[in-house]
Design a protein around this motif. Sequence first.
Motif, PDB file in Angstrom:
ATOM      1  N   GLY A   2       0.518  -1.298  -0.234  1.00  0.00           N
ATOM      2  CA  GLY A   2      -0.059  -0.318   0.295  1.00  0.00           C
ATOM      3  C   GLY A   2       0.685   1.009  -0.223  1.00  0.00           C
ATOM      4  N   TRP A   3       1.666   1.676   0.702  1.00  0.00           N
ATOM      5  CA  TRP A   3       3.305   2.217   0.658  1.00  0.00           C
ATOM      6  C   TRP A   3       3.238   2.460  -0.411  1.00  0.00           C
ATOM      7  N   MET A   4       4.153   1.284  -0.992  1.00  0.00           N
ATOM      8  CA  MET A   4       4.655   1.365  -2.605  1.00  0.00           C
ATOM      9  C   MET A   4       3.360   2.022  -3.880  1.00  0.00           C
ATOM     10  N   THR A   5       2.304   2.192  -3.302  1.00  0.00           N
ATOM     11  CA  THR A   5       1.201   2.199  -4.304  1.00  0.00           C
ATOM     12  C   THR A   5       1.247   3.483  -4.389  1.00  0.00           C
ATOM     13  N   ARG A   6       1.223   4.552  -2.737  1.00  0.00           N
ATOM     14  CA  ARG A   6       1.395   5.493  -2.351  1.00  0.00           C
ATOM     15  C   ARG A   6       1.981   6.008  -3.071  1.00  0.00           C
ATOM     16  N   VAL A   7       3.205   6.088  -3.485  1.00  0.00           N
ATOM     17  CA  VAL A   7       5.071   6.582  -2.979  1.00  0.00           C
ATOM     18  C   VAL A   7       4.603   6.566  -5.035  1.00  0.00           C
ATOM     19  N   ALA A   8       4.416   5.612  -5.757  1.00  0.00           N
ATOM     20  CA  ALA A   8       4.442   5.362  -6.936  1.00  0.00           C
ATOM     21  C   ALA A   8       3.732   6.506  -7.747  1.00  0.00           C
ATOM     22  N   ILE A   9       2.284   6.866  -7.264  1.00  0.00           N
ATOM     23  CA  ILE A   9       1.385   7.769  -7.677  1.00  0.00           C
ATOM     24  C   ILE A   9       2.536   9.134  -7.283  1.00  0.00           C
ATOM     25  N   TRP A  10       3.225   9.521  -6.496  1.00  0.00           N
ATOM     26  CA  TRP A  10       3.948  10.836  -6.219  1.00  0.00           C
ATOM     27  C   TRP A  10       5.034  10.588  -7.619  1.00  0.00           C
ATOM     28  N   ALA A  11       5.076   8.969  -7.999  1.00  0.00           N
ATOM     29  CA  ALA A  11       6.908   9.659  -8.643  1.00  0.00           C
ATOM     30  C   ALA A  11       6.560   9.379  -9.058  1.00  0.00           C
ATOM     31  N   GLU A  12       5.449   8.751 -10.176  1.00  0.00           N
ATOM     32  CA  GLU A  12       4.487   9.237 -11.320  1.00  0.00           C
ATOM     33  C   GLU A  12       4.309  10.618 -11.675  1.00  0.00           C
ATOM     34  N   LYS A  13       3.307  11.447 -10.445  1.00  0.00           N
ATOM     35  CA  LYS A  13       3.302  12.333 -11.080  1.00  0.00           C
ATOM     36  C   LYS A  13       4.830  13.527 -11.085  1.00  0.00           C
ATOM     37  N   TRP A  14       5.740  13.372  -9.837  1.00  0.00           N
ATOM     38  CA  TRP A  14       6.624  14.353 -10.425  1.00  0.00           C
ATOM     39  C   TRP A  14       7.537  13.848 -11.401  1.00  0.00           C
ATOM     40  N   ASP A  15       7.499  12.539 -12.269  1.00  0.00           N
ATOM     41  CA  ASP A  15       8.352  11.816 -12.689  1.00  0.00           C
ATOM     42  C   ASP A  15      10.106  11.667 -12.733  1.00  0.00           C
ATOM     43  N   HIS A  16       9.723  11.158 -11.211  1.00  0.00           N
ATOM     44  CA  HIS A  16      11.120  10.698 -10.506  1.00  0.00           C
ATOM     45  C   HIS A  16      10.635   9.468  -9.860  1.00  0.00           C
ATOM     46  N   HIS A  17      11.544   7.867 -10.499  1.00  0.00           N
ATOM     47  CA  HIS A  17      11.528   7.685 -10.119  1.00  0.00           C
ATOM     48  C   HIS A  17      11.915   6.085  -9.037  1.00  0.00           C
ATOM     49  N   PRO A  18      11.503   5.547  -8.150  1.00  0.00           N
ATOM     50  CA  PRO A  18      12.798   5.308  -7.478  1.00  0.00           C
ATOM     51  C   PRO A  18      12.891   3.966  -7.670  1.00  0.00           C
ATOM     52  N   GLU A  19      14.557   3.325  -6.951  1.00  0.00           N
ATOM     53  CA  GLU A  19      15.018   2.076  -7.400  1.00  0.00           C
ATOM     54  C   GLU A  19      14.561   1.340  -6.187  1.00  0.00           C
ATOM     55  N   TRP A  20      13.757   0.396  -6.213  1.00  0.00           N
ATOM     56  CA  TRP A  20      13.291  -0.073  -5.090  1.00  0.00           C
ATOM     57  C   TRP A  20      12.545  -1.880  -5.321  1.00  0.00           C
ATOM     58  N   ASN A  21      12.458  -2.096  -3.951  1.00  0.00           N
ATOM     59  CA  ASN A  21      12.889  -4.036  -4.234  1.00  0.00           C
ATOM     60  C   ASN A  21      11.346  -4.304  -2.301  1.00  0.00           C
ATOM     61  N   ASN A  22      10.944  -5.180  -3.209  1.00  0.00           N
ATOM     62  CA  ASN A  22      10.202  -5.360  -2.039  1.00  0.00           C
ATOM     63  C   ASN A  22      10.058  -6.601  -1.428  1.00  0.00           C
ATOM     64  N   VAL A  23      10.035  -7.340   0.031  1.00  0.00           N
ATOM     65  CA  VAL A  23      10.093  -8.785   0.562  1.00  0.00           C
ATOM     66  C   VAL A  23       8.960  -8.071   1.403  1.00  0.00           C
ATOM     67  N   TYR A  24       8.264  -9.108   1.431  1.00  0.00           N
ATOM     68  CA  TYR A  24       7.261  -8.867   2.359  1.00  0.00           C
ATOM     69  C   TYR A  24       6.853  -7.928   3.007  1.00  0.00           C
ATOM     70  N   LYS A  25       7.550  -7.740   3.987  1.00  0.00           N
ATOM     71  CA  LYS A  25       6.754  -6.376   4.258  1.00  0.00           C
ATOM     72  C   LYS A  25       8.164  -5.437   4.862  1.00  0.00           C
ATOM     73  N   THR A  26       9.326  -5.591   3.766  1.00  0.00           N
ATOM     74  CA  THR A  26      10.805  -5.069   3.806  1.00  0.00           C
ATOM     75  C   THR A  26      10.643  -4.228   2.454  1.00  0.00           C
ATOM     76  N   VAL A  27      10.653  -3.083   2.318  1.00  0.00           N
ATOM     77  CA  VAL A  27      10.942  -1.658   1.106  1.00  0.00           C
ATOM     78  C   VAL A  27      12.752  -1.788   1.925  1.00  0.00           C
ATOM     79  N   ASN A  28      13.359  -2.226   0.777  1.00  0.00           N
ATOM     80  CA  ASN A  28      14.546  -1.375   0.222  1.00  0.00           C
ATOM     81  C   ASN A  28      14.723  -0.504  -0.973  1.00  0.00           C
ATOM     82  N   VAL A  29      14.451   1.073  -1.066  1.00  0.00           N
ATOM     83  CA  VAL A  29      14.802   2.482  -1.810  1.00  0.00           C
ATOM     84  C   VAL A  29      16.365   2.757  -1.633  1.00  0.00           C
TER      85      VAL A  29
END
Length: 97
Positions: free
Chosen positions: A45-72
Amino acid sequence: MTEKLSDEARGPLLDPLFKTGWAPVDGRDAIEKTFVFNNFIDAFGWMTRVAIWAEKWDHHPEWNNVYKTVNVVLTTHDVDGLSAQDAKLARKMDSLV
């Protein structure tokens, strides 16, 4: 146009982020942080909220998700290093937790 952070701008933009858990990436002009959530749904859910802002700002993170952990990792590929956009997205990520 996005510009690489000057030496003078780095302290004011990055020091507050370092106090919230962001850290320099060894061997790269980038910052990183690990976010740990209660479960996969909260992380995604947090990644989805971030993705909306990243797309709006045209600035995208390098990230990965394993279960409950997101590395950015944040860096601006167009300038081969950190820009104000990275600090802006990091602050937004922190605010969305």
